[in-house]
Scaffold this motif. Structure first.
Motif, short mmCIF file in Angstrom:
data_model
loop_
_atom_site.label_atom_id
_atom_site.label_comp_id
_atom_site.label_asym_id
_atom_site.label_seq_id
_atom_site.Cartn_x
_atom_site.Cartn_y
_atom_site.Cartn_z
N THR A 86 79.64 38.35 -6.43
CA THR A 86 79.66 39.68 -7.03
C THR A 86 80.80 39.88 -8.01
O THR A 86 80.74 40.77 -8.85
N SER A 87 81.87 39.14 -7.86
CA SER A 87 83.11 39.24 -8.64
C SER A 87 83.94 40.46 -8.27
O SER A 87 84.99 40.69 -8.86
N VAL A 88 83.47 41.24 -7.28
CA VAL A 88 84.24 42.42 -6.86
C VAL A 88 84.50 42.39 -5.35
O VAL A 88 84.72 43.42 -4.72
N GLY A 89 84.44 41.19 -4.79
CA GLY A 89 84.74 41.05 -3.37
C GLY A 89 83.65 41.56 -2.46
O GLY A 89 83.88 41.77 -1.26
N GLY A 90 82.46 41.79 -2.99
CA GLY A 90 81.36 42.23 -2.16
C GLY A 90 81.39 43.71 -1.83
O GLY A 90 80.55 44.20 -1.06
N VAL A 91 82.36 44.45 -2.38
CA VAL A 91 82.47 45.88 -2.14
C VAL A 91 81.70 46.61 -3.25
O VAL A 91 82.12 46.59 -4.41
N HIS A 92 80.60 47.23 -2.89
CA HIS A 92 79.75 47.87 -3.89
C HIS A 92 80.44 49.08 -4.50
O HIS A 92 81.14 49.83 -3.83
N MET A 93 80.21 49.27 -5.79
CA MET A 93 80.88 50.33 -6.52
C MET A 93 79.91 51.00 -7.49
O MET A 93 78.83 50.46 -7.78
N ASN A 94 80.24 52.18 -7.94
CA ASN A 94 79.47 52.84 -8.99
C ASN A 94 80.00 52.36 -10.34
O ASN A 94 81.20 52.30 -10.56
N VAL A 95 79.06 52.01 -11.23
CA VAL A 95 79.43 51.43 -12.52
C VAL A 95 78.92 52.35 -13.64
O VAL A 95 77.73 52.64 -13.73
N THR A 96 79.83 52.80 -14.48
CA THR A 96 79.43 53.61 -15.62
C THR A 96 78.92 52.70 -16.74
O THR A 96 79.24 51.51 -16.78
N PRO A 97 78.12 53.24 -17.67
CA PRO A 97 77.69 52.43 -18.82
C PRO A 97 78.87 51.87 -19.61
O PRO A 97 78.80 50.77 -20.14
N GLU A 98 79.98 52.64 -19.66
CA GLU A 98 81.17 52.18 -20.38
C GLU A 98 81.78 50.98 -19.68
O GLU A 98 82.21 50.01 -20.34
N GLU A 99 81.83 51.01 -18.35
CA GLU A 99 82.37 49.88 -17.59
C GLU A 99 81.45 48.68 -17.70
O GLU A 99 81.90 47.54 -17.86
N LEU A 100 80.16 48.92 -17.63
CA LEU A 100 79.19 47.84 -17.76
C LEU A 100 79.35 47.11 -19.08
O LEU A 100 79.29 45.87 -19.14
N LEU A 101 79.61 47.85 -20.14
CA LEU A 101 79.71 47.28 -21.47
C LEU A 101 80.89 46.32 -21.60
O LEU A 101 80.88 45.41 -22.44
N LYS A 102 81.91 46.48 -20.75
CA LYS A 102 83.08 45.60 -20.81
C LYS A 102 82.78 44.19 -20.32
O LYS A 102 83.50 43.24 -20.66
N HIS A 103 81.73 44.03 -19.54
CA HIS A 103 81.42 42.74 -18.92
C HIS A 103 80.28 42.09 -19.71
O HIS A 103 79.12 42.04 -19.25
N ASN A 104 80.60 41.57 -20.87
CA ASN A 104 79.56 41.07 -21.77
C ASN A 104 79.87 39.70 -22.34
O ASN A 104 79.47 39.37 -23.45
N THR A 105 80.62 38.89 -21.57
CA THR A 105 80.94 37.53 -22.02
C THR A 105 80.39 36.52 -21.01
O THR A 105 80.04 36.88 -19.89
N GLU A 106 80.34 35.27 -21.43
CA GLU A 106 79.81 34.24 -20.54
C GLU A 106 80.67 34.06 -19.30
O GLU A 106 80.17 33.65 -18.25
N LYS A 107 81.95 34.35 -19.40
CA LYS A 107 82.83 34.22 -18.24
C LYS A 107 82.85 35.48 -17.38
O LYS A 107 83.41 35.47 -16.28
#
Length: 553
Positions: free
Chosen positions: A75-96
């Protein structure tokens, strides 16, 4: 999938690839979601066509399943589910660091990138955004939640101000710009309404019968476009009307017989389903209770094919690794699969729901001894290649007559009417790309008068002689019907083979088309992506542009 020509699709994540023949260059077992390798999941356009890549060893679907069970945090967040805003989602847009959103849930697909047979670039087209609309273009039926369960980051936050009350239609300038900017996830756009007038529902009764009637107003309506699922008192009718789906969904007032007839009025598009009352001479006060889908009318792109438990009646060996499955639909169910259309099979393997697409075939290439249940729509036939190292087909191979199998309604785009306007049908097939050609041959040659002037050619590519599907039937048909010819080409022939060798090339296509009239020809191609793209490209270059049909999903 399914059988549309041209129009390339946008980015779609890929499920698993198993139905690949030797022409593809991929090994069995390399997989992803949704199925890219079958003949229903290919694109032949030079603009946007998708090529599969050679996956690294240890990156098959089964390897992905094992990774998910390993306990490693995907998950990359330690398995702790979270609410994700569209702005936060947009930050995670690379192959890594790659997140995507599907159906309101956000997944970290970074660990999945190397398992994707369409290549990293294809998957990255959905990076940092809501990819639901892209995914749903042709794969809405796939259970992405099951495939990416271990990668779940959390929910996509939907209460941002820009989303409140949004009713913008997909395709409008403002909505498209917002989607491109990442501020408005495409999944929240209202689907367009069907262009044609909504069908009208009605019902009638006599002392002995009840008639369910739909006035489609479509003069091309055929009984293959009427799928019926009937229980004791439940009735679900799915009508395929041009590019839309219309439902009749009723809990009937009283029971009717499982035997019913479907009548189509071609001049008006009227569909009448005539049922016999179990208890005659009793007048119904109403047709019954309308259920949730009743009179729902949606574009076919928004259609979720329903699954039903069917029974395997018979399994016949076609070649050493290919079987013909005779499958009985449930009692009261009727589904005549149109020529070139496919169904989906669903099964859960190690906790992961996997779906594969297979084109329905005719029982055999002869008019003799055709099972009336096939013409009535109560059984279907599927020709499926078994890969011993695959994730899905070994399960299929383990099944026996009497076992249940979950099968969907059909999907596809091939318009059978185009067969009526051509005098020459030329087919190029590789491996299991032969499956849609069985229906074309049956409709165009076997069902037609032997003295008609129309002709058909099949150019059939395989690896070895033992891989040729229905070779004896093809030979027998060409012997008794001079309007049909078949030519075989093998890529791995032994020294005794006297026919063509190698892979498809422009000269082969030119030779096959040399004696046909360019104005009255239809060229059909089906097989792995490189094969089909090559055939269509060669045909276009030879002056047959607009005369081709590639079987796609």
């Amino acid at each position: 999938m399914g059988c549309a020509s041209s129009s390339p699709k946008k980015w779609i994540p890929d499920q698993a690839v198993e139905d690949m023949d030797s022409q593809s260059g991929l090994k069995p077992g390399q997989a992803s979601f949704p199925s890219l390798g079958s003949q229903q999941r290919i694109s032949t356009s030079s603009q946007g066509g998708r090529n599969k890549v050679q996956l690294k060893p240890g990156h098959s679907l089964m390897d992905w399943i094992r990774l998910g069970r390993s306990g490693k945090d995907l998950t990359s967040v330690g398995g702790v589910h979270m609410n994700v805003t569209p702005e936060e989602l947009l930050k995670h847009n690379t192959e890594k660091d790659c997140w995507i959103a599907l159906r309101g849930k956000v997944y970290n697909v970074t660990p999945y990138l190397d398992f994707h047979p369409g290549g990293v670039d294809e998957l990255m087209r959905g990076a940092g955004k809501d990819a639901t609309a892209l995914f749903d273009e042709i794969h809405k039926w796939v259970n992405a939640e099951s495939m990416l369960e271990k990668c779940l980051v959390g929910k996509l936050q939907m209460d941002t101000p820009i989303l409140k009350g949004s009713q913008m239609r997909k395709g409008s300038k403002s909505s498209l710009e917002a989607s491109k900017n990442g501020t408005l996830p495409p999944t929240f756009l209202a689907p367009p309404s069907p262009s044609q007038q909504k069908p009208r529902f009605d019902w009638y009764q006599s002392n002995k019968t009840v008639s369910v009637v739909v006035y489609t107003k479509w003069t091309e309506m055929k009984d293959e476009f009427v799928v019926i699922d009937k229980g004791d008192k439940s009735l679900l009718v799915t009508l395929y009307i041009q590019q839309s789906i219309f439902y009749v969904h009723i809990e009937l007032e009283k029971e009717v017989s499982d035997k019913y007839t479907v009548n189509i009025s071609g001049d008006s598009g009227k569909v009448e389903i005539l049922f016999e009352k179990v208890t005659p001479d009793i007048q119904w006060p109403s047709i019954g209770k309308y259920l949730d889908k009743h009179q729902l009318y949606i574009p076919d792109k928004d259609y979720n094919p329903a699954f039903r438990d069917c029974t395997i009646e018979k399994i016949d060996s076609v070649t050493m690794d290919t079987n013909l499955y005779t499958i009985c639909l449930p009692q009261g169910c009727r589904m005549k699969v149109p020529t070139g259309y496919h169904v989906h099979i669903k099964h859960t393997i190690d906790g992961m729901e996997i779906v594969r697409s297979y084109t329905a075939v005719v029982p055999h290439l002869s008019k003799q001894d055709i099972d009336s249940r096939w013409t009535d729509g109560s059984i279907i036939y599927l020709m499926i290649k078994i890969y011993k190292d695959g994730a899905f087909t070994p399960w299929l191979h383990s099944l026996n007559p009497g076992d249940l199998i979950s099968i969907s309604c059909y999907e596809g785009k091939f318009e059978e009417s185009i067969l009526k306007s051509c005098r020459h049908l030329v087919m190029f097939a590789a491996g299991t790309g032969f499956t849609p050609m069985t229906g074309l041959i049956y409709k165009y040659i076997i069902q037609q008068d032997i003295d008609t002037q129309r002709s058909a050619k099949l150019m059939f590519f395989n690896k070895t002689e033992s891989d040729i599907l229905w070779r004896d039937q093809l030979s027998a048909l060409s012997d008794i019907n001079k309007r049909f010819t078949v030519t075989h080409c093998l890529s791995d022939a032994d020294e005794k083979w006297e026919g063509l060798r190698g892979r498809v090339n422009k000269q082969m296509v030119e030779d096959t088309l040399s004696a046909v009239d360019k104005e009255n020809v239809l060229i059909c191609a089906c097989g792995p992506t490189p094969f089909t793209k090559s055939v269509i490209q060669f045909a276009d270059e030879l002056g047959y542009k607009g005369k081709t049909h590639a079987f796609l999903g």
